[in-house]
Each structure stands twice: as structure tokens, then as C-alpha cells.
Design a protein around this motif. Structure first.
Motif, PDB file in Angstrom:
ATOM      1  N   MET A   1      -9.830 115.063  62.289  1.00  0.00           N
ATOM      2  CA  MET A   1     -11.176 115.482  61.552  1.00  0.00           C
ATOM      3  C   MET A   1     -10.982 117.076  60.867  1.00  0.00           C
ATOM      4  SD  MET A   1     -12.751 117.568  64.966  1.00  0.00           S
ATOM      5  CE  MET A   1     -14.318 118.241  64.130  1.00  0.00           C
TER       6      MET A   1
ATOM      7  N   CYS B   1     -14.320 112.159  66.751  1.00  0.00           N
ATOM      8  CA  CYS B   1     -15.382 111.621  65.655  1.00  0.00           C
ATOM      9  C   CYS B   1     -16.601 111.528  66.363  1.00  0.00           C
ATOM     10  CB  CYS B   1     -14.989 110.628  64.970  1.00  0.00           C
ATOM     11  SG  CYS B   1     -16.300 110.020  63.672  1.00  0.00           S
ATOM     12  N   HIS B   2     -17.578 111.948  65.992  1.00  0.00           N
ATOM     13  CA  HIS B   2     -19.164 111.579  66.477  1.00  0.00           C
ATOM     14  C   HIS B   2     -19.284 110.131  66.429  1.00  0.00           C
ATOM     15  CE1 HIS B   2     -20.228 111.405  62.247  1.00  0.00           C
ATOM     16  NE2 HIS B   2     -21.351 110.997  62.672  1.00  0.00           N
ATOM     17  N   THR B   3     -18.582 109.244  65.646  1.00  0.00           N
ATOM     18  CA  THR B   3     -18.849 107.929  65.957  1.00  0.00           C
ATOM     19  C   THR B   3     -18.202 107.326  67.045  1.00  0.00           C
ATOM     20  OG1 THR B   3     -17.256 107.381  64.481  1.00  0.00           O
ATOM     21  CG2 THR B   3     -18.963 107.684  63.378  1.00  0.00           C
TER      22      THR B   3
ATOM     23  N   SER C   1     -10.413 109.361  65.373  1.00  0.00           N
ATOM     24  CA  SER C   1     -10.281 110.008  63.978  1.00  0.00           C
ATOM     25  C   SER C   1     -11.468 109.929  63.203  1.00  0.00           C
ATOM     26  CB  SER C   1      -8.845 109.837  63.338  1.00  0.00           C
ATOM     27  OG  SER C   1      -9.008 110.293  62.052  1.00  0.00           O
ATOM     28  N   CYS C   2     -11.887 110.656  62.601  1.00  0.00           N
ATOM     29  CA  CYS C   2     -12.935 110.570  61.299  1.00  0.00           C
ATOM     30  C   CYS C   2     -12.335 109.648  60.092  1.00  0.00           C
ATOM     31  CB  CYS C   2     -13.488 111.832  60.992  1.00  0.00           C
ATOM     32  SG  CYS C   2     -14.335 112.799  62.160  1.00  0.00           S
TER      33      CYS C   2
ATOM     34  N   TYR D   1     -11.313 106.651  59.601  1.00  0.00           N
ATOM     35  CA  TYR D   1     -11.171 105.160  60.056  1.00  0.00           C
ATOM     36  C   TYR D   1     -11.356 104.237  59.056  1.00  0.00           C
ATOM     37  CZ  TYR D   1     -16.097 105.869  60.524  1.00  0.00           C
ATOM     38  OH  TYR D   1     -17.384 106.368  60.404  1.00  0.00           O
TER      39      TYR D   1
ATOM     40  N   GLU E   1     -21.473 105.621  56.970  1.00  0.00           N
ATOM     41  CA  GLU E   1     -20.657 105.637  58.193  1.00  0.00           C
ATOM     42  C   GLU E   1     -19.908 104.645  58.764  1.00  0.00           C
ATOM     43  OE1 GLU E   1     -22.147 108.349  61.504  1.00  0.00           O
ATOM     44  OE2 GLU E   1     -21.911 110.034  59.828  1.00  0.00           O
TER      45      GLU E   1
ATOM     46  N   ASP F   1     -13.517 109.796  55.268  1.00  0.00           N
ATOM     47  CA  ASP F   1     -13.900 110.178  56.682  1.00  0.00           C
ATOM     48  C   ASP F   1     -15.098 109.697  56.642  1.00  0.00           C
ATOM     49  OD1 ASP F   1     -15.526 112.247  55.311  1.00  0.00           O
ATOM     50  OD2 ASP F   1     -14.984 113.904  56.784  1.00  0.00           O
ATOM     51  N   CYS F   2     -15.838 109.807  57.991  1.00  0.00           N
ATOM     52  CA  CYS F   2     -17.015 109.282  58.740  1.00  0.00           C
ATOM     53  C   CYS F   2     -18.201 109.481  57.617  1.00  0.00           C
ATOM     54  CB  CYS F   2     -17.324 109.587  59.823  1.00  0.00           C
ATOM     55  SG  CYS F   2     -17.092 111.591  60.367  1.00  0.00           S
TER      56      CYS F   2
END
Lengths: 157, 157
Positions: free
Chosen positions: A47, A113-115, A119-120, A122, B18, B94-95
Motif C-alpha cells: 500500500m 487493503c481495505h477492499t 495489496s492495494c 491488485y 475500486e 491501486d484501489c
């Protein structure tokens, strides 16, 4: 946990900034420095986030990643809500001291990642053509490890 | 080489941003997005820099890293002056689409940093104490591979 106002001097010269041993981070106009978090075992980038002086000081002091949330305007201990803590085994700073790199071992499911993903980063951007209406992101296969709604509820992460 | 005004839409929703396949980078108030460059072979973080829309579009189109220099206020093809080009084998976003990660193979001596070192992150910050007058950065042993003065002269890199 909180600290006194962190001791972060200003470098005496450009040479000292880049070649010296004095930690003199250059926080931006908003008082922030960019931080890249990578997996300590694989080096994979997990991140990118921001730290203010207090977050950097607490990360140094505790060995647990702390950030500053620009959306919530608050200091943020990573994993406070989700359990996805980051134990920091190494901290680096770059040449002109305006970016920090931390090597971390994730807690919880290993998702940074908050999803819910590890990893963010993705999704991939195709190479070989200018961006157009045909440009389509690809997914790396980094599947969600938890349900963000269940962990964060309606809150921002 | 230049492009038309790059095609970068705005995401229709938070979910599309996202979880979608549409590339909708979120450039900041200065028109920039943060980019992390890592070594394609080792995953080591080499540098952190910024791209504007044109730099991102050119990187996608050519497979050679382009950035935007905030100090020189100009598009910058990495390696233009120094020969330290970056051939890009993968681009990720990223996200929330405000940061890009590129995997690169360095040209020239392999030094990504303007100080002559392989990585800009050549110093470590100690862990275990709050920052103080005693805090001393360590060097990782990433030694300069070229003399920056000889390559860049008196110019900013």
C-alpha cells in the motif's frame, strides 16, 4: 499512546539532506510524508499511505505502522479497526527525505487493503497503447480475504 | 514524442473506481499521481516520483517510464540525461486509483537515484525509540555507481 512534539530537525544543507545521517524528514505543506509499505518477506508493495510527524514518530517508537488519514483527518494506527496490523522490521527514507519505505509483517488475514486484498495494487494497466475507451484494467488474482462491509461497517476504513 | 490529450475518464461510482476495469486515475489538485518504481527482478523499491496525465499516457504507450518533475515543472523521460532509462514490464494502479506501481528494468549502470545509487532508499531509520537528537540514519551499503556531478553537471536531475 502519544508522543511529545516529535524531534525532527531541518537539514542544514542539501548535502546533509542527501548524504548525512541526520533524520530530517521534509513534510509537505499539509505536514505529510508519503509512505510505501512492502511485505517484509516478499518485497511486494502492499500500500501507499501518508504519515504526519506524530505517525512517523510513533512508527519509529513502537515498531507498529501508524499513518495519517487524509479523509478522516486523524492519526491512524494500522489495524486498529480491522486487526490488520503492520509490524515494522525496517524503515527507510529516500534521498531527499520526502518519502519513507517500511517493511512490514501483516497481522490478521494478511490483507493490507481495505477492499480485503493483500495489496492495494491488485489491478494492472495494459502496456503498448495510449489510453483509450478500449483500455481495460486486468486483475492480478489477489482475491479478497475478508468482507470489508463486515469489518468496517458503513465507516471509511 | 507526445500524445493527444490523454483519455482518462472519471469513475462513475466508488464501486467502479475500486472494483471496475475502467482506468480512471485520480490526479491530485496539481494534476499529478504518485508512482512507485520497483525493480522487476527483485521487487526492491527503487524510487518514488510523480506522473501527470501525459507522463502516464506515454509510459503506457511506450513502455518506457516517463514522469513529471515538480522542481523543473516539466515532463521527464527517465534516463533522458543520464542514460538510466526504465523499461516497464508491468503497470499497476491501486484501489482508489491515486497511485501507480511500475515494475522496471534499469538501463545504464542500474542506478535509479540521482545520487548514483541503485535505489533512492539507501538509508535506514532506527526502530525502538522516539526521534531525538541521538537518532542516526544508517546506510544500507547501496554504493554510488556513477558520479552525479559528471552526469548531471550543475543541473537539477
Amino acid at each position: 499512546m502519544s508522543t511529545q512534539t516529535p524531534f525532527f530537525p531541518v537539514a542544514a544543507s542539501h548535502h546533509a539532506l542527501e548524504e548525512g545521517t541526520e533524520l530530517a524528514p521534509r513534510f509537505d505543506a499539509n505536514g505529510l510524508i508519503t509512505c510505501i509499505a512492502v511485505d517484509a518477506a516478499t518485497n511486494d508493495v502492499l500500500m501507499l499511505a501518508h504519515m504526519n510527524a506524530e505517525a512517523l514518530a510513533l512508527t519509529m517508537q513502537t515498531g507498529e505502522a501508524h499513518y495519517y488519514s487524509r479523509s478522516r483527518k486523524a492519526l491512524w494506527k494500522k489495524g486498529e479497526t480491522s486487526g490488520h496490523t503492520q509490524k515494522v522490521s525496517e524503515i527507510r527514507i529516500d534521498c531527499d527525505q520526502d518519502a519513507v519505505l517500511i517493511k512490514v509483517t501483516m497481522g490478521g488475514t494478511g490483507a493490507a487493503c481495505h477492499t480485503g486484498r493483500r495489496s492495494c495494487f491488485y489491478r494492472t494497466i495494459p502496456i503498448g497503447a495510449a489510453p483509450s475507451a478500449d483500455t481495460a484494467l486486468g486483475f492480478t488474482g489477489d482475491a479478497p480475504r475478508f468482507d470489508p462491509k463486515a469489518v468496517y461497517g458503513g465507516h471509511d476504513h
